[in-house]
Design an enzyme around this catalytic site. Sequence first.
Site, PDB file in Angstrom:
ATOM      1  NE  ARG A 126      34.636  18.125  46.918  1.00  0.00           N
ATOM      2  CZ  ARG A 126      34.946  16.876  47.313  1.00  0.00           C
ATOM      3  NH1 ARG A 126      35.662  16.090  46.550  1.00  0.00           N
ATOM      4  NH2 ARG A 126      34.523  16.421  48.460  1.00  0.00           N
ATOM      5  CE1 TYR A 132      46.677  38.962  36.870  1.00  0.00           C
ATOM      6  CE2 TYR A 132      46.734  36.899  38.102  1.00  0.00           C
ATOM      7  CZ  TYR A 132      46.125  38.103  37.799  1.00  0.00           C
ATOM      8  OH  TYR A 132      44.969  38.439  38.436  1.00  0.00           O
ATOM      9  CG  ASP A 149      48.218  33.091  32.306  1.00  0.00           C
ATOM     10  OD1 ASP A 149      47.350  33.227  31.427  1.00  0.00           O
ATOM     11  OD2 ASP A 149      48.148  33.625  33.430  1.00  0.00           O
ATOM     12  CE  LYS A 165      41.262  38.784  33.785  1.00  0.00           C
ATOM     13  NZ  LYS A 165      42.648  38.414  33.974  1.00  0.00           N
TER      14      LYS A 165
HETATM   15  C1  LIG Z   1      43.250  37.943  35.223  1.00  0.00           C
HETATM   16  C2  LIG Z   1      44.379  37.041  34.955  1.00  0.00           C
HETATM   17  C3  LIG Z   1      44.557  35.896  35.709  1.00  0.00           C
HETATM   18  C4  LIG Z   1      43.692  35.561  36.910  1.00  0.00           C
HETATM   19  O1  LIG Z   1      42.360  35.392  36.589  1.00  0.00           O
HETATM   20  P1  LIG Z   1      41.239  35.547  37.740  1.00  0.00           P
HETATM   21  O2  LIG Z   1      40.081  34.829  37.178  1.00  0.00           O
HETATM   22  O3  LIG Z   1      41.041  37.011  37.924  1.00  0.00           O
HETATM   23  O4  LIG Z   1      41.786  34.907  38.965  1.00  0.00           O
HETATM   24  C5  LIG Z   1      45.594  35.053  35.372  1.00  0.00           C
HETATM   25  N1  LIG Z   1      46.421  35.334  34.357  1.00  0.00           N
HETATM   26  C6  LIG Z   1      46.286  36.439  33.608  1.00  0.00           C
HETATM   27  C7  LIG Z   1      47.216  36.692  32.493  1.00  0.00           C
HETATM   28  C8  LIG Z   1      45.267  37.333  33.881  1.00  0.00           C
HETATM   29  O5  LIG Z   1      45.142  38.441  33.170  1.00  0.00           O
END
Ligand SMILES: *Cc1c(COP(=O)(O)O)cnc(C)c1O
Length: 389
Positions: A56, A109, A181, A206
């Site tokens: 971990r 988000y 983010d 993404k």
């Molecule tokens: C999809 C997304 C997240 C979260 O990602 P996951 O891997 O689905 O938890 C966070 N911030 C933004 C801008 C996103 O588009």
Amino acid sequence: MSTKPSADIATKLAHAGPSPHDYHGFVNPPVVHASTVLAPTLDAYKDRTRPYVYGRQGTPTMSALEDTVTEIEGAAGTALTSSGLEACALALLSCTKAGDHVLVADSVYGPTRRFCDKVLSRYGVETTYFDPALGGDIVDHFRDTTSALFLEAPGSLTFEMQDIPALAAAANARGITVAMDNTWATPVYFRPIDHGVDLSIQAATKYFGGHSDLLLGTIAASERALPALQETRQYLGINVGPDDIAATLRGMRTLPLRLSRHFESGLTVARWLQDRPEVSRVLHPALESDPGHALWKRDFTGASGLFGAVLQPCTDTQLSAFVDNLTYFGIGASWGGFESLITAPDPAIFRTAVPWKEEGPLIRLHIGLEDPADLIEDLEAGFERLAKG
Ligand SMILES: *Cc1c(COP(=O)(O)O)cnc(C)c1O
């Protein structure tokens, strides 16, 4: 292997991370499935400075992705999380304590917002949402207890840009930790840490992964924010499976190539939509007409394939007639994969600082790697269905 600080990001992504000559020359890092790491003696076991002590806490597979992200983000170090949402949550947990106040952009988000409202609130951390259009004036919202400023630009639903350098400078002057983010632009098109951000977050789910087949998050940290980030991650016991790490690294090697295609095709489709009578407004900061265009042009070097469009007012039946039966656009959450997607979210349910007041429905498009001409033909047929709807 590390690359020269001056190297282009494409060069970095072709070479950063693994150290092939530590592993018999294999180009890719070993995919280590591990909990126990054996020590040769009791003394060696007690030595916590060994490179790896427990699955971990780190493996060569984890190090390869952490080092790659650290290099391309220009960071002091990187923490991996099991999803993008967990990265947003961990970033906030690492810089807050009971009694603190955090400022979050109203365009953030949705699930990040829910984490603040439903979890941070339980531990005595108060959240205020602010107009994403604010720059240096954010100081008016600072309290003595403000410990974190959370940004996202453009917002991944409504696509407002933010003046990141001005916001970060105001927070830095007060010792407030700045998290961003940056999933939309990725460090290929914007490097938050170069602009005063302390914690640069990616939903690697993404574009880093790029193939809609994994969930993972990364947080790259400045020197100042790294110790608290690493400790909090370790105390929470956050872990990521090695197969997802290997798939993320594989995706990242082609990140600049894929993004330039998403950028170009996305803009082509956005420009086409802008001229359609069914569309009232396209939300894409790389369009000259967008209110965030000047900021985008000043700070970002490209755009991803995700943007929005507000349609002229129409019935739910007309909207469904348009969205249903598209050939190449899947109806589904997430984005950043090779394929095109469409959803019709309602931002009004989230917003509190700046109400969402558009009359027509919002559609959000992710433009994938298909030929944009095929995508335009698909959307055109959708608009014909909408008219008949
Ligand atoms: C999809 C997304 C997240 C979260 O990602 P996951 O891997 O689905 O938890 C966070 N911030 C933004 C801008 C996103 O588009």
